[in-house]
Design a protein around this motif. Structure first.
Motif, short mmCIF file in Angstrom:
data_model
loop_
_atom_site.label_atom_id
_atom_site.label_comp_id
_atom_site.label_asym_id
_atom_site.label_seq_id
_atom_site.Cartn_x
_atom_site.Cartn_y
_atom_site.Cartn_z
N MET A 1 0.84 -1.20 0.00
CA MET A 1 0.00 0.00 0.00
C MET A 1 0.87 1.24 0.00
SD MET A 1 -3.02 1.09 2.65
CE MET A 1 -4.09 -0.22 2.05
N ASN A 2 0.50 2.22 -0.80
CA ASN A 2 1.24 3.46 -0.92
C ASN A 2 0.52 4.61 -0.22
OD1 ASN A 2 3.32 2.41 -2.67
ND2 ASN A 2 1.78 2.42 -4.30
N LEU A 3 1.30 5.56 0.24
CA LEU A 3 0.75 6.78 0.83
C LEU A 3 1.09 7.95 -0.08
CD1 LEU A 3 -0.58 8.33 3.16
CD2 LEU A 3 1.68 8.46 4.23
N TYR A 4 0.07 8.69 -0.49
CA TYR A 4 0.24 9.82 -1.38
C TYR A 4 -0.25 11.10 -0.71
CZ TYR A 4 0.87 6.48 -5.21
OH TYR A 4 1.33 5.49 -6.03
N LEU A 5 0.31 12.22 -1.18
CA LEU A 5 -0.13 13.53 -0.73
C LEU A 5 -0.71 14.26 -1.94
CD1 LEU A 5 3.05 14.63 1.25
CD2 LEU A 5 1.17 13.18 2.04
N ASP A 6 -1.95 14.65 -1.85
CA ASP A 6 -2.54 15.44 -2.92
C ASP A 6 -2.25 16.91 -2.64
OD1 ASP A 6 -3.92 16.35 -5.06
OD2 ASP A 6 -5.87 15.60 -4.45
N ILE A 7 -1.00 17.27 -2.86
CA ILE A 7 -0.53 18.62 -2.55
C ILE A 7 -1.01 19.58 -3.63
CG2 ILE A 7 1.49 20.05 -2.09
CD1 ILE A 7 2.99 17.44 -1.46
N PHE A 38 -9.96 14.00 5.69
CA PHE A 38 -8.86 14.32 4.80
C PHE A 38 -8.25 13.08 4.15
CE2 PHE A 38 -8.68 17.44 8.37
CZ PHE A 38 -9.22 18.52 7.67
N VAL A 39 -8.72 11.88 4.52
CA VAL A 39 -8.14 10.63 4.02
C VAL A 39 -9.06 10.01 2.98
CG1 VAL A 39 -7.43 8.29 4.64
CG2 VAL A 39 -6.91 10.20 6.17
N ILE A 40 -8.47 9.67 1.84
CA ILE A 40 -9.20 9.01 0.77
C ILE A 40 -8.51 7.69 0.45
CG2 ILE A 40 -9.95 9.17 -1.64
CD1 ILE A 40 -9.81 12.22 -1.34
N GLN A 41 -9.27 6.59 0.43
CA GLN A 41 -8.73 5.30 0.04
C GLN A 41 -9.19 4.97 -1.37
OE1 GLN A 41 -9.73 3.13 4.05
NE2 GLN A 41 -8.29 1.87 2.87
N THR A 42 -8.23 4.62 -2.21
CA THR A 42 -8.57 4.28 -3.58
C THR A 42 -7.53 3.33 -4.15
OG1 THR A 42 -8.91 5.15 -5.81
CG2 THR A 42 -7.40 6.38 -4.39
N ASN A 43 -7.97 2.25 -4.76
CA ASN A 43 -7.07 1.29 -5.41
C ASN A 43 -5.92 0.86 -4.50
OD1 ASN A 43 -8.56 1.48 -7.83
ND2 ASN A 43 -7.38 3.28 -8.46
N ASN A 44 -6.29 0.52 -3.28
CA ASN A 44 -5.31 0.06 -2.30
C ASN A 44 -4.26 1.13 -1.95
OD1 ASN A 44 -4.58 -2.06 -0.54
ND2 ASN A 44 -2.84 -2.59 -1.86
N ASN A 45 -4.57 2.38 -2.18
CA ASN A 45 -3.70 3.48 -1.82
C ASN A 45 -4.41 4.40 -0.83
OD1 ASN A 45 -1.53 2.76 -3.55
ND2 ASN A 45 -2.65 3.62 -5.29
N ILE A 46 -3.60 5.15 -0.09
CA ILE A 46 -4.12 6.15 0.84
C ILE A 46 -3.68 7.52 0.33
CG2 ILE A 46 -4.15 6.99 3.21
CD1 ILE A 46 -3.22 4.21 4.08
N VAL A 47 -4.64 8.43 0.22
CA VAL A 47 -4.34 9.79 -0.26
C VAL A 47 -4.76 10.78 0.82
CG1 VAL A 47 -4.80 11.52 -2.03
CG2 VAL A 47 -4.72 9.09 -2.65
N ILE A 48 -3.84 11.68 1.17
CA ILE A 48 -4.18 12.80 2.05
C ILE A 48 -4.66 13.93 1.15
CG2 ILE A 48 -3.42 14.35 3.87
CD1 ILE A 48 -3.30 11.36 4.59
#
Length: 208
Positions: A1-7, A38-48
């Motif tokens: 699982m990856n953690l991303y920042l929607d900066i 503020f947390v979105i889960q999509t396609n086994n990823n976590i996006v802030i």
């Protein structure tokens, strides 16, 4: 699982870490279970989400007059009506500066828990170093001694009657600790998370 920042930089998503170098599983679990808006889960990823990223302004916190003979006097109410209303200190946004006072800056890292109000699922920035018992309080209580020490080291840098503004700033003005997502104390493994997020910002926007 990856953690991303929607900066909100150029409308793109910046990756913090990859499958090869992933964050501690406990951190990911805390983020997933936080029920943070503020947390979105999509396609086994976590996006802030980009709504999380609100910058805390750099500020002028104090003004001093140098009286000569290594004596400094704090000027009360020198910032008049431009104060940040919800700050614990007499802060004025630095970009509003309109005088020729000497500047002395305190460079921190990035805002943490006390530098925001998290009201109704909205991050409301305040100002740097708001904790009365930690960094903000130390600066408030020791600033006179710091100025005296600076004069001892650099006596030719101060002139009698000179006005001095004390600036508090963060190189990264966003909450890289993600505290208002996971609500955990800043210790291992959350320090590592904070460092990774900080580096992501630095490499993508601030590094020259």
């Amino acid at each position: 699982m990856n953690l991303y920042l929607d900066i909100p930089l150029h409308g793109s998503i910046r990756i913090v870490n990859s499958k090869i170098q992933s964050p501690n599983p406990r951190v990911l679990t805390d983020i997933i279970n936080s029920n943070s808006p503020f947390v979105i889960q999509t396609n086994n990823n976590i996006v802030i989400d980009k709504s999380f990223w609100k910058p805390v302004p750099n500020v002028i916190r104090y003004t001093f007059e140098y009286l000569g003979n290594n004596q400094f006097q704090r000027i009360q109410n020198s910032l008049n009506n431009n104060l940040i209303s919800n700050s614990n200190y007499p802060d004025m946004i630095f970009k509003q500066k309109n005088n020729n006072n000497k500047l002395i800056g305190f460079i921190l890292e990035s805002p943490h828990e006390d530098e925001y109000q998290n009201n109704a699922n909205s991050m409301i920035p305040i100002a740097p170093a708001q904790n009365l018992a930690a960094t903000g309080g130390v600066i408030h209580n020791e600033i006179n001694l710091v100025l005296i020490r600076l004069y001892t080291l650099y006596p030719t840098h101060f002139n009698d009657g000179e006005m001095i503004d004390i600036v508090i700033l963060n190189p990264i003005p966003y909450q890289t600790s993600l505290f208002h997502v996971h609500q955990k104390a800043l210790k291992s493994p959350y320090v590592t998370l904070r460092n990774n997020v900080w580096k992501c910002f630095w490499d993508s926007k601030y590094k020259k």
